[in-house]
Write a protein that holds these residues in place. Structure first.
Motif, short mmCIF file in Angstrom:
data_model
loop_
_atom_site.label_atom_id
_atom_site.label_comp_id
_atom_site.label_asym_id
_atom_site.label_seq_id
_atom_site.Cartn_x
_atom_site.Cartn_y
_atom_site.Cartn_z
N ILE A 1 -7.50 -3.78 -1.68
CA ILE A 1 -8.51 -4.62 -2.33
C ILE A 1 -9.93 -4.06 -2.14
CG2 ILE A 1 -8.92 -6.22 -0.43
CD1 ILE A 1 -8.80 -8.42 -2.79
N LYS B 1 -11.44 -2.43 -5.26
CA LYS B 1 -11.51 -3.27 -6.46
C LYS B 1 -12.60 -2.83 -7.42
CE LYS B 1 -13.50 -7.34 -6.37
NZ LYS B 1 -13.86 -8.72 -6.17
N SER C 1 -5.51 -7.68 -10.89
CA SER C 1 -4.81 -8.90 -10.48
C SER C 1 -4.20 -8.63 -9.11
CB SER C 1 -3.72 -9.28 -11.48
OG SER C 1 -2.77 -8.25 -11.58
N PHE C 2 -3.95 -9.69 -8.37
CA PHE C 2 -3.34 -9.53 -7.07
C PHE C 2 -1.89 -9.06 -7.25
CE2 PHE C 2 -6.86 -12.35 -6.02
CZ PHE C 2 -7.37 -11.69 -4.92
N TYR D 1 6.10 -12.82 -3.60
CA TYR D 1 5.00 -12.97 -2.67
C TYR D 1 3.76 -12.37 -3.31
CZ TYR D 1 2.03 -11.70 1.29
OH TYR D 1 0.98 -11.52 2.14
N THR D 2 2.68 -13.15 -3.40
CA THR D 2 1.42 -12.66 -3.94
C THR D 2 0.57 -12.17 -2.77
OG1 THR D 2 1.51 -14.22 -5.76
CG2 THR D 2 -0.61 -13.22 -5.30
N SER D 3 0.24 -10.90 -2.84
CA SER D 3 -0.53 -10.28 -1.77
C SER D 3 -2.01 -10.64 -1.91
CB SER D 3 -0.37 -8.76 -1.83
OG SER D 3 -1.17 -8.14 -0.87
N THR D 4 -2.68 -10.84 -0.78
CA THR D 4 -4.12 -11.12 -0.83
C THR D 4 -4.94 -9.88 -0.49
OG1 THR D 4 -4.06 -11.86 1.47
CG2 THR D 4 -3.83 -13.54 -0.27
N ASP D 5 -4.27 -8.80 -0.07
CA ASP D 5 -5.01 -7.58 0.27
C ASP D 5 -4.65 -6.39 -0.61
OD1 ASP D 5 -2.47 -7.38 1.33
OD2 ASP D 5 -3.12 -6.35 3.15
N ILE E 1 -4.05 -5.10 -4.77
CA ILE E 1 -4.28 -5.47 -6.17
C ILE E 1 -3.67 -4.42 -7.09
CG2 ILE E 1 -6.40 -6.79 -5.80
CD1 ILE E 1 -7.99 -4.29 -6.59
#
Length: 169
Positions: free
Chosen positions: A65, A68, A95-96, A111-115, A117
């Motif tokens: 991320i 970005k 997008s993540f 699972y949607t990663s937050t770190d 993209i």
């Protein structure tokens, strides 16, 4: 003994024949090759190819991320291995990343990663079109293929996926 030189002989006349014509054609072909390839910088395999303005999209999967904002409109895109120009960034979107994980019971879960993209980059270029194939900087652009690219301020560690190609003429 008569010591006369060939004073009475006629000068030889040049006859243009098939072999002379072949030599001239070979010289003209070599001259064409030198001008086309060396002077103009073209590739001999580009003969018959047409130029067209093309936009293609690549997806950089699972980028950190922190990167970005590393790709921006106007950035130059080059091939990571040869350094050949592949176009200019027209727009970016991200997008993540979504990953599939398997839990303790063996079930798949998203699972949607937050770190991490997925960065989608739209690149515009002038490509050579040979039949149904598109080439930018000598690199085949084909939906579904992977490509090693480098941006002005960012070099993805993994290969990027070409998700679409469109002629913009």
């Amino acid at each position: 003994m008569n010591n006369q030189k060939n004073v009475n002989k006629k000068p030889l006349k040049f006859n243009f024949n098939v072999i002379d014509m072949l030599i001239v054609l070979i010289i003209v072909a070599a001259l064409f090759f030198v001008i086309y390839c060396v002077v103009l910088g073209n590739n001999i395999s580009d003969l018959g190819a047409k130029d067209a303005d093309v936009e293609y999209s690549v997806i950089i999967s699972k980028a950190d991320i922190r990167f970005k904002d590393s790709v921006a409109p106007g950035d130059k895109v080059t091939d990571a291995q040869t350094g050949k120009f592949l176009g200019t960034v027209r727009k970016t979107d991200y997008s993540f990343s979504v990953e599939t994980i398997i839990d303790a019971e063996g079930n798949e879960k998203l699972y949607t990663s937050t770190d991490k993209i997925d960065i989608t980059v739209t690149i515009s270029c002038t490509a050579k079109i040979k039949g149904t194939e598109y080439y930018a900087g000598g690199i085949l652009l084909e939906t579904g293929n992977y490509i090693d690219i480098h941006f002005t301020n960012y070099a993805p560690t993994d290969r990027s996926y070409i998700s679409g190609i469109a002629v913009t003429d």
